[in-house]
Motif scaffolding. Structure first.
Motif, PDB file in Angstrom:
ATOM      1  N   GLY A 245       0.816  -1.206   0.000  1.00  0.00           N
ATOM      2  CA  GLY A 245       0.000   0.000   0.000  1.00  0.00           C
ATOM      3  C   GLY A 245       0.854   1.262   0.000  1.00  0.00           C
ATOM      4  O   GLY A 245       0.570   2.222  -0.735  1.00  0.00           O
ATOM      5  N   ALA A 246       1.915   1.268   0.811  1.00  0.00           N
ATOM      6  CA  ALA A 246       2.814   2.425   0.854  1.00  0.00           C
ATOM      7  C   ALA A 246       3.544   2.604  -0.473  1.00  0.00           C
ATOM      8  O   ALA A 246       3.735   3.732  -0.948  1.00  0.00           O
ATOM      9  CB  ALA A 246       3.814   2.259   1.996  1.00  0.00           C
ATOM     10  N   THR A 247       3.948   1.495  -1.094  1.00  0.00           N
ATOM     11  CA  THR A 247       4.630   1.570  -2.388  1.00  0.00           C
ATOM     12  C   THR A 247       3.704   2.128  -3.459  1.00  0.00           C
ATOM     13  O   THR A 247       4.100   2.977  -4.268  1.00  0.00           O
ATOM     14  CB  THR A 247       5.142   0.189  -2.812  1.00  0.00           C
ATOM     15  N   CYS A 248       2.452   1.668  -3.479  1.00  0.00           N
ATOM     16  CA  CYS A 248       1.471   2.194  -4.439  1.00  0.00           C
ATOM     17  C   CYS A 248       1.287   3.698  -4.261  1.00  0.00           C
ATOM     18  O   CYS A 248       1.249   4.455  -5.248  1.00  0.00           O
ATOM     19  CB  CYS A 248       0.135   1.483  -4.265  1.00  0.00           C
ATOM     20  N   ALA A 249       1.179   4.144  -3.019  1.00  0.00           N
ATOM     21  CA  ALA A 249       0.979   5.561  -2.756  1.00  0.00           C
ATOM     22  C   ALA A 249       2.182   6.384  -3.228  1.00  0.00           C
ATOM     23  O   ALA A 249       2.029   7.459  -3.828  1.00  0.00           O
ATOM     24  CB  ALA A 249       0.741   5.793  -1.264  1.00  0.00           C
ATOM     25  N   ALA A 250       3.395   5.871  -2.981  1.00  0.00           N
ATOM     26  CA  ALA A 250       4.600   6.597  -3.378  1.00  0.00           C
ATOM     27  C   ALA A 250       4.728   6.700  -4.895  1.00  0.00           C
ATOM     28  O   ALA A 250       5.035   7.771  -5.442  1.00  0.00           O
ATOM     29  CB  ALA A 250       5.832   5.912  -2.788  1.00  0.00           C
ATOM     30  N   VAL A 251       4.468   5.590  -5.611  1.00  0.00           N
ATOM     31  CA  VAL A 251       4.594   5.608  -7.067  1.00  0.00           C
ATOM     32  C   VAL A 251       3.467   6.431  -7.687  1.00  0.00           C
ATOM     33  O   VAL A 251       3.664   7.118  -8.691  1.00  0.00           O
ATOM     34  CB  VAL A 251       4.606   4.181  -7.637  1.00  0.00           C
ATOM     35  N   ALA A 252       2.277   6.400  -7.081  1.00  0.00           N
ATOM     36  CA  ALA A 252       1.167   7.223  -7.568  1.00  0.00           C
ATOM     37  C   ALA A 252       1.511   8.704  -7.447  1.00  0.00           C
ATOM     38  O   ALA A 252       1.218   9.508  -8.352  1.00  0.00           O
ATOM     39  CB  ALA A 252      -0.104   6.907  -6.787  1.00  0.00           C
TER      40      ALA A 252
END
Length: 267
Positions: A245-252
Motif C-alpha cells: 500500500g505504501a509503495t502504491c501511494a509513493a509511485v502514484a
C-alpha cells in the motif's frame, strides 16, 4: 493553459467523470483489441512455466510449506504474470503515444493530472485482473483444490496490478524510446519478479539474501497471494499489505508529479 490542465473553473465539476471514464475505456479497449497477445499469450506462458517446473523438478521435490511443489508454484507464477502484464499495459501505451506523437490527444482534454493517472492505471489493473482470473481458474481446475483465503488473494492481485500499472506509467513517461523501455523491463522488472520468491521459499536463501529480498515489494505481493491461495507464507499478510500500500501511494505520487510538471511529455 499549461498544456495539462485549463486555468480557471472546471466546467466538469471536481472530477471529470466523463473524461476519466473515456480514458479508462480507451486503455481497456486497447488491450482487448489484441487479446491474443495480451490475454491468451500470458495464459500459455504461465502454463508452460508450470509444466516445465513440474516435469523437471516436481517429481523429485518434496512438499514446500506443507503443500505439493506444484501448488506452491501456482501463486508465484500467477502474480508474476499479473505484474508483468499490468506493467506492460501502461508502459507500452505511454511510450507508443510519445513515439507516434499523439500524446497530445491525452494532454489537451480537460483532465487533471490525477485523472490521467487513474485513467491509465484503470486499464493496467483491468488487464492484470482479467489475466489473474483466467490463469487462476485454469490452475484451480487442473491442479484441483480451492483457494484458502479468497479475499486476501483478490486484495493482493489488485495491489499487484495497481502497483505495477503505476510503475509502468512512470517508466513509460521516463522512456522516450522503445529500447529504453526494454532496458527497464529487462534489467528492473524481470529481476524483481523472478528474484522475489516466485519459484522458491525465501527461507532457503542465505541470511544476506533474505534481508535483500525483504526490501523488494514484489516479494510481498507474491507472498501475500501465496497466503491467499494456499494459506502459507514467509511473512504476515498484514505486513505485505502495509508495504504494498505504501509503495502504491509513493509511485502514484511520482506519476502525479510527472503529469503535473509535464515531465518528458511536452517536448
Amino acid at each position: 493553459m499549461d498544456g495539462l490542465q485549463a486555468i480557471g473553473e472546471r466546467r466538469f465539476g471536481a472530477v471529470n467523470w466523463l473524461g476519466l471514464a473515456t480514458l479508462a475505456s480507451r486503455e481497456v479497449r486497447r488491450f482487448l483489441a489484441v487479446w491474443t497477445q495480451t490475454l491468451a499469450a500470458p495464459l500459455v506462458t504461465a502454463g508452460l512455466f508450470l509444466a516445465v517446473f513440474s516435469l523437471a523438478i516436481g517429481p523429485a521435490r518434496g512438499p514446500v510449506m506443507g503443500v505439493p511443489f506444484v501448488n506452491f508454484l501456482m501463486p508465484g507464477i500467477l502474480m508474476m504474470t499479473v505484474i508483468q502484464n499490468a506493467f506492460a499495459n501502461t508502459s507500452s501505451s505511454m511510450v507508443i503515444s510519445k513515439v507516434q506523437g499523439n500524446i497530445v490527444d491525452t494532454l489537451m482534454p480537460p483532465l487533471s493530472p490525477l485523472e490521467m493517472v487513474l485513467g491509465y492505471v484503470a486499464g493496467g489493473v483491468a488487464r492484470g485482473v482479467v489475466v489473474a482470473l483466467a490463469i487462476g481458474l485454469v490452475m484451480v481446475v487442473v491442479l484441483g483444490g480451492g483457494i484458502a483465503h479468497p479475499l486476501w488473494a483478490l486484495c493482493f492481485v489488485l495491489l499487484g496490478a495497481t502497483m505495477m500499472s503505476l510503475a509502468g506509467l512512470a517508466a513509460g513517461i521516463f522512456a522516450n524510446k522503445f529500447d529504453q523501455m526494454a532496458a527497464i523491463t529487462n534489467f528492473v522488472v524481470t529481476p524483481l519478479s523472478f528474484l522475489s520468491g516466485t519459484f522458491y521459499s525465501v527461507e532457503n536463501l542465505p541470511p544476506a539474501m533474505q534481508t535483500i529480498t525483504h526490501f523488494n515489494p514484489v516479494f510481498y505481493l507474491i507472498d501475500g497471494l501465496r497466503f491467499g491461495m494456499i494459506g502459507q507464507s514467509d511473512s504476515t499478510p498484514w505486513l505485505g499489505l502495509a508495504v504494498c500500500g505504501a509503495t502504491c501511494a509513493a509511485v502514484a505520487l511520482l506519476c502525479w508529479a510527472m503529469f503535473r510538471r509535464g515531465y518528458r511529455l511536452k517536448s
